[in-house]
Scaffold this active site. Structure first.
Site, PDB file in Angstrom:
ATOM      1  N   GLU A 194      -1.897  -9.181   5.056  1.00  0.00           N
ATOM      2  CA  GLU A 194      -2.647  -9.895   4.010  1.00  0.00           C
ATOM      3  C   GLU A 194      -3.010 -11.294   4.488  1.00  0.00           C
ATOM      4  OE1 GLU A 194      -0.967  -9.704   0.062  1.00  0.00           O
ATOM      5  OE2 GLU A 194      -2.466 -11.086  -0.740  1.00  0.00           O
ATOM      6  N   LYS A 201       7.214  -0.320  -0.954  1.00  0.00           N
ATOM      7  CA  LYS A 201       6.670  -1.414  -0.127  1.00  0.00           C
ATOM      8  C   LYS A 201       7.589  -2.614  -0.262  1.00  0.00           C
ATOM      9  CE  LYS A 201       2.871  -4.010  -1.256  1.00  0.00           C
ATOM     10  NZ  LYS A 201       3.357  -5.411  -1.209  1.00  0.00           N
ATOM     11  N   ASP A 237       2.867  -5.055  -7.188  1.00  0.00           N
ATOM     12  CA  ASP A 237       3.391  -5.992  -8.184  1.00  0.00           C
ATOM     13  C   ASP A 237       2.303  -6.965  -8.646  1.00  0.00           C
ATOM     14  OD1 ASP A 237       3.307  -7.604  -5.955  1.00  0.00           O
ATOM     15  OD2 ASP A 237       5.415  -8.193  -6.008  1.00  0.00           O
ATOM     16  N   SER A 238       1.096  -6.814  -8.103  1.00  0.00           N
ATOM     17  CA  SER A 238      -0.072  -7.522  -8.653  1.00  0.00           C
ATOM     18  C   SER A 238      -0.289  -7.095 -10.112  1.00  0.00           C
ATOM     19  CB  SER A 238      -1.335  -7.237  -7.825  1.00  0.00           C
ATOM     20  OG  SER A 238      -1.499  -5.846  -7.634  1.00  0.00           O
TER      21      SER A 238
END
Ligand code: KIV
Length: 243
Positions: free
Chosen positions: A161, A97, A30-31
């Protein structure tokens, strides 16, 4: 063990290139929201926008394992999550994800034979500011416990992350699920980068990024040369002209 490689892609031509390189996973992250669609963050991206781009990546990368990132409002309850995960699988994604410790949702998807990639540490969909997670002992313990729980549910891989390298190593040693790091040190089982950061197309300059080329300069130079050629009547030349 061989390290795993994951990279993001959002469109047909880049998916085609990455498919030829052959990596372990292509993530339609979704970046996409910031890198391609110009949104300020990932919080506003919709299912329809994600589906549109997953379709293009599926077309471009027939030999790759493609992960569709579930956008923030697509899994607010278990039945909505299942419905939307099925929409991604129906258009050719191989896994979805999900950010965070969404145990009930993840359990349901796995029970429905939908492979799930977990994501812990910095969670951009809900984070108020982007910072390293798990620096204090209590927070580190919480992330470790969540990773162990996701591992026991049977997720396929776990993205970590922006966590300290020692914590990523501890998690990687504690669970069977392969860990994929971004800003999580060398001891993860694999690494992921956002394509736009890797090729120098984004303006993001975080510590966890390595920029391998400067596509922005390449595009700027090419378009500037085209402009100069048009203005000076060098383009189109004879070789570009039909008689
Ligand atoms: O959306 C994305 O690209 C991601 C990666 C940073 C892992 O979640």
């Amino acid at each position: 063990m061989k390290k795993l490689v994951m990279v993001t892609a959002y469109d047909y031509p880049s998916a085609k290139i990455i498919d030829k390189v052959s990596v372990d996973y292509i993530l339609v992250g979704d970046s996409l929201a910031m890198t391609i669609l110009g949104h300020p963050d990932t919080k506003s991206i919709t299912m329809d926008e994600m589906l549109h781009h997953v379709k293009a990546v599926v077309k471009g990368a027939p030999n790759s394992k493609i992960i569709a990132d579930m956008p923030i409002n697509s899994y607010t309850n278990v039945s909505l999550a299942l419905k939307n995960a099925k929409r991604f699988m129906a258009i050719g994604a191989h896994a979805v994800k999900i950010e965070g410790a969404k145990f009930q949702i993840i359990k349901k998807l796995i029970a429905n034979h939908i492979p799930v990639i977990g994501h812990l540490g910095l969670l951009p969909q809900t984070a108020e500011k982007y910072s390293v997670q798990g620096r204090d002992a209590k927070e580190a313990q919480q992330i470790l416990l969540e990773a162990q729980k996701l591992d026991s549910l049977g997720i396929n891989a776990l993205i970590l992350e922006c966590v300290p390298a020692y914590l990523a190593k501890k998690i990687s040693n504690a669970i069977n699920t392969p860990t994929i790091g971004i800003g999580a040190g060398i001891d993860c089982d694999g690494q992921v980068l956002v394509l736009a950061d890797l090729i120098g197309l984004s303006d993001f300059k975080g510590k966890m990024i390595k920029q391998y080329t400067d596509v922005k300069s390449i595009i700027k130079k090419a378009v500037t040369e085209f402009k100069t050629d048009v203005i000076s009547k060098k383009f189109p030349g004879k070789e570009n002209t039909f008689v």
